[in-house]
Scaffold this motif. Structure first.
Motif, PDB file in Angstrom:
ATOM      1  N   LEU A   1       5.417   8.075  -2.989  1.00  0.00           N
ATOM      2  CA  LEU A   1       5.304   8.600  -1.634  1.00  0.00           C
ATOM      3  C   LEU A   1       6.639   9.156  -1.154  1.00  0.00           C
ATOM      4  O   LEU A   1       7.667   8.504  -1.270  1.00  0.00           O
ATOM      5  N   ASP A   2       6.595  10.371  -0.617  1.00  0.00           N
ATOM      6  CA  ASP A   2       7.764  10.993   0.009  1.00  0.00           C
ATOM      7  C   ASP A   2       7.425  11.207   1.475  1.00  0.00           C
ATOM      8  O   ASP A   2       6.763  12.177   1.836  1.00  0.00           O
TER       9      ASP A   2
ATOM     10  N   VAL B   1      -0.117   3.034   6.067  1.00  0.00           N
ATOM     11  CA  VAL B   1       0.270   3.696   4.823  1.00  0.00           C
ATOM     12  C   VAL B   1       0.492   2.640   3.741  1.00  0.00           C
ATOM     13  O   VAL B   1       1.359   1.768   3.889  1.00  0.00           O
ATOM     14  N   TYR B   2      -0.302   2.700   2.673  1.00  0.00           N
ATOM     15  CA  TYR B   2      -0.122   1.829   1.513  1.00  0.00           C
ATOM     16  C   TYR B   2       0.536   2.644   0.403  1.00  0.00           C
ATOM     17  O   TYR B   2       0.128   3.778   0.135  1.00  0.00           O
ATOM     18  N   TYR B   3       1.516   2.074  -0.261  1.00  0.00           N
ATOM     19  CA  TYR B   3       2.218   2.826  -1.296  1.00  0.00           C
ATOM     20  C   TYR B   3       2.768   1.881  -2.359  1.00  0.00           C
ATOM     21  O   TYR B   3       2.890   0.671  -2.145  1.00  0.00           O
ATOM     22  N   GLY B   4       3.095   2.459  -3.506  1.00  0.00           N
ATOM     23  CA  GLY B   4       3.686   1.675  -4.584  1.00  0.00           C
ATOM     24  C   GLY B   4       5.190   1.811  -4.621  1.00  0.00           C
ATOM     25  O   GLY B   4       5.919   0.843  -4.812  1.00  0.00           O
ATOM     26  N   SER B   5       5.675   3.052  -4.430  1.00  0.00           N
ATOM     27  CA  SER B   5       7.112   3.310  -4.460  1.00  0.00           C
ATOM     28  C   SER B   5       7.403   4.541  -3.615  1.00  0.00           C
ATOM     29  O   SER B   5       6.554   5.425  -3.475  1.00  0.00           O
TER      30      SER B   5
ATOM     31  N   LEU C   1       1.731  11.826  -3.033  1.00  0.00           N
ATOM     32  CA  LEU C   1       2.081  12.552  -1.816  1.00  0.00           C
ATOM     33  C   LEU C   1       3.568  12.910  -1.848  1.00  0.00           C
ATOM     34  O   LEU C   1       4.404  12.301  -1.186  1.00  0.00           O
ATOM     35  N   ARG C   2       3.854  13.926  -2.632  1.00  0.00           N
ATOM     36  CA  ARG C   2       5.212  14.455  -2.750  1.00  0.00           C
ATOM     37  C   ARG C   2       5.106  15.930  -3.151  1.00  0.00           C
ATOM     38  O   ARG C   2       4.095  16.368  -3.718  1.00  0.00           O
TER      39      ARG C   2
END
Length: 241
Positions: free
Chosen positions: A87-88, A107-111, A187-188
């Motif tokens: 995610l950016d 917002v859920y994200y891994g990195s 999402l980048r």
């Protein structure tokens, strides 16, 4: 008479799958190219832009900002759920500045990449005491079970949070709707604008609570094949997730 620019073809309403419009596609494809109907930008997918400048399209996208600042066109934003592996947040803000119009965002994200941590703080500061909220939750399946980053009862040694989709809740003409977008891109910028990535995006009417008036008719509801056919498999999996 002054020649008018040709209008791009309208997207086929029964083909909810598109390819993200990469930089190469946007530069190399004419506005009237019939293949353009199969491409969509991130802004069009989430609903902030229309592809032909008319203000709406067959997927219910919209572009005109209301005076109250909480809706575009006659659509009011309520909530948004975003999930991604990489995610950016800075890129997200650059492409979707209207995202702050939602009342609640999770917002859920891994990195995260780039200046995402700073962009997260800026997002929270922009909302201030407006009553709108944003929450960032990192998920790491390889962390200890039932920890802040792994709600599972077990851990996956090499597991990462790889889900990529968004859910957008909005209201239009008195109807509560949910837009679902399931995509292959992180999402980048490098994923969405420089690679070939696909997205399924479609609007669905909200279900009516029990003992209340019926919700809007769902034109995409499929019929049961047999008694063992589970029409709610996606819904059940989503709730479990």
């Amino acid at each position: 008479m002054e020649a008018q620019s040709p209008m791009p073809p309208r997207p086929h309403p029964f083909v909810p799958f598109r390819l993200f419009c990469s930089t190469a596609v946007s530069k190399g494809m004419a506005d009237d190219d019939p293949c353009k109907q199969f491409f969509v930008t991130l802004r069009e997918a989430i609903g902030f832009d229309d592809g032909d400048g008319s203000g709406r399209n067959d997927r219910g996208c919209f572009v005109n900002d209301d005076k109250d600042g909480n809706s575009l066109g006659n659509r009011a934003f309520h909530w948004l759920v975003i999930t991604s592996f990489l995610l950016d947040v800075e890129y997200l803000f650059e492409e979707l500045p209207e995202i702050i119009k939602y009342q609640k965002v999770i917002v859920y994200y891994g990195s995260v990449e780039g200046n995402s941590m700073q962009a997260m703080r800026q997002w929270e500061q922009v909302l201030g005491n407006s009553g709108k909220t944003v929450e960032f939750i990192r998920l790491v399946p390889s962390d200890p079970p039932y920890s802040a980053t792994n709600p599972l009862p077990f851990k996956l040694p090499y597991g990462v949070h790889h889900s990529k989709f968004f859910l957008s809740g909005y209201e239009e003409e008195g109807k509560h709707m949910c837009r679902i977008g399931i995509h292959s891109a992180n999402l980048r910028r490098s994923d969405i604008e420089r690679k070939t990535q696909g997205i399924y995006v479609q609007d669905f009417p909200a279900k009516a609570p029990k003992k209340q008036a019926a919700a809007a008719v769902n034109p995409y509801k499929r019929a049961k094949v047999d008694e063992d056919d589970d029409l709610r498999q996606f819904e059940d999996d989503l709730i479990t997730y």
